[in-house]
Design a protein around this motif. Structure first.
Motif, short mmCIF file in Angstrom:
data_model
loop_
_atom_site.label_atom_id
_atom_site.label_comp_id
_atom_site.label_asym_id
_atom_site.label_seq_id
_atom_site.Cartn_x
_atom_site.Cartn_y
_atom_site.Cartn_z
N ASP A 233 0.86 -1.18 0.00
CA ASP A 233 0.00 0.00 0.00
C ASP A 233 0.89 1.23 0.00
O ASP A 233 1.77 1.39 0.86
CB ASP A 233 -0.89 0.02 1.25
CG ASP A 233 -1.94 -1.06 1.23
OD1 ASP A 233 -2.31 -1.47 0.11
OD2 ASP A 233 -2.35 -1.51 2.31
N LEU A 234 0.68 2.08 -0.98
CA LEU A 234 1.46 3.29 -1.10
C LEU A 234 0.61 4.48 -0.68
O LEU A 234 -0.63 4.44 -0.70
CB LEU A 234 1.95 3.48 -2.54
CG LEU A 234 2.84 2.36 -3.07
CD1 LEU A 234 3.10 2.57 -4.54
CD2 LEU A 234 4.13 2.29 -2.30
N GLU A 235 1.30 5.56 -0.33
CA GLU A 235 0.57 6.77 0.02
C GLU A 235 -0.01 7.39 -1.23
O GLU A 235 0.34 7.04 -2.35
CB GLU A 235 1.55 7.78 0.67
CG GLU A 235 2.17 7.24 1.93
CD GLU A 235 3.22 8.19 2.47
OE1 GLU A 235 3.41 9.30 1.90
OE2 GLU A 235 3.86 7.84 3.46
N TRP A 236 -0.93 8.30 -1.03
CA TRP A 236 -1.52 9.00 -2.15
C TRP A 236 -0.42 9.79 -2.89
O TRP A 236 0.51 10.28 -2.27
CB TRP A 236 -2.60 9.97 -1.69
CG TRP A 236 -3.80 9.24 -1.19
CD1 TRP A 236 -4.12 8.93 0.09
CD2 TRP A 236 -4.84 8.71 -2.00
NE1 TRP A 236 -5.28 8.24 0.15
CE2 TRP A 236 -5.77 8.08 -1.14
CE3 TRP A 236 -5.10 8.68 -3.37
CZ2 TRP A 236 -6.91 7.47 -1.58
CZ3 TRP A 236 -6.24 8.08 -3.80
CH2 TRP A 236 -7.14 7.47 -2.93
N ILE B 265 1.64 12.78 -4.61
CA ILE B 265 1.74 14.22 -4.33
C ILE B 265 1.69 14.94 -5.66
O ILE B 265 2.49 14.68 -6.55
CB ILE B 265 3.05 14.53 -3.58
CG1 ILE B 265 3.08 13.77 -2.27
CG2 ILE B 265 3.20 16.03 -3.40
CD1 ILE B 265 4.37 13.94 -1.52
#
Length: 191
Positions: free
Chosen positions: A184-187, A189
């Motif tokens: 799972d990666l962050e949203w 930028i």
């Protein structure tokens, strides 16, 4: 209660495993044409032993398999009865003394369910034939002490098999482990 499936069309391991897995996760493979199933608890789902045997036959026929299905109180008795005839169908050994159902079966099937070395199998089969023993009932009826004295530990194991006793507990197949990995990666930028 245990069930045994014996393929009459030769090796059909994958199809037999598929049928076994459809009924229970507790099954043990005995070569390319034999599978033993632990059927404990299936009475509530299918009904009595006859209904379970019919469902096993129907599932095998759905996969184009000609099988002999046998149900018994021990997995050894189920395997022996399943291998005893060369026609498709089912056989049910009623709960109770397994030797009564096995006594007329030929002694030649014991090496099939026993794991001794081929040389020892031949030696024991030749010896019991010289004694005039032709059926499992004949071997089961001999005094255990006499068999042990003349044939040793292998002879006592064969006598127990002739009586339909399990020499060891059933060891179900362990399903292949399947590993998955996720990340799972962050949203992202923007800008």
């Amino acid at each position: 209660m245990f069930g045994a499936l014996h393929s009459l069309d030769g090796p059909a391991a994958d199809a037999l495993l598929a049928v076994a897995a459809d009924f229970t996760p507790r099954y043990q493979v005995h070569g390319p044409d034999d599978v033993v199933l632990d059927l404990a608890g299936l009475e509530r789902l299918f009904g009595g032993p006859e209904a379970i045997a019919e469902e096993l036959c129907r599932a095998a026929a759905g996969r184009q398999l000609r099988v002999r299905v046998a149900l018994a109180g021990t997995y050894t008795a189920a395997r022996l009865v399943a291998r005893s005839e060369s026609r498709a169908g089912m056989a049910i050994v009623e709960a109770g003394p397994e030797p009564a159902a096995l006594e007329r079966l030929p002694i030649d099937l014991l090496p099939v369910v026993e794991n001794a070395l081929p040389a020892l199998r031949t030696q024991v089969v030749d010896t019991v034939r010289r004694w005039g023993i032709r059926t499992r009932g004949d071997l089961a009826a001999l005094p255990a002490d006499g068999v042990a004295a003349r044939l040793g530990p292998l002879g006592t194991e064969w006598q127990r098999l002739a009586r339909g006793e399990d020499l060891q507990p059933m060891r179900p197949e362990v399903p292949k482990e399947r590993f998955e990995q996720t990340l799972d990666l962050e949203w992202p930028i923007d800008g």
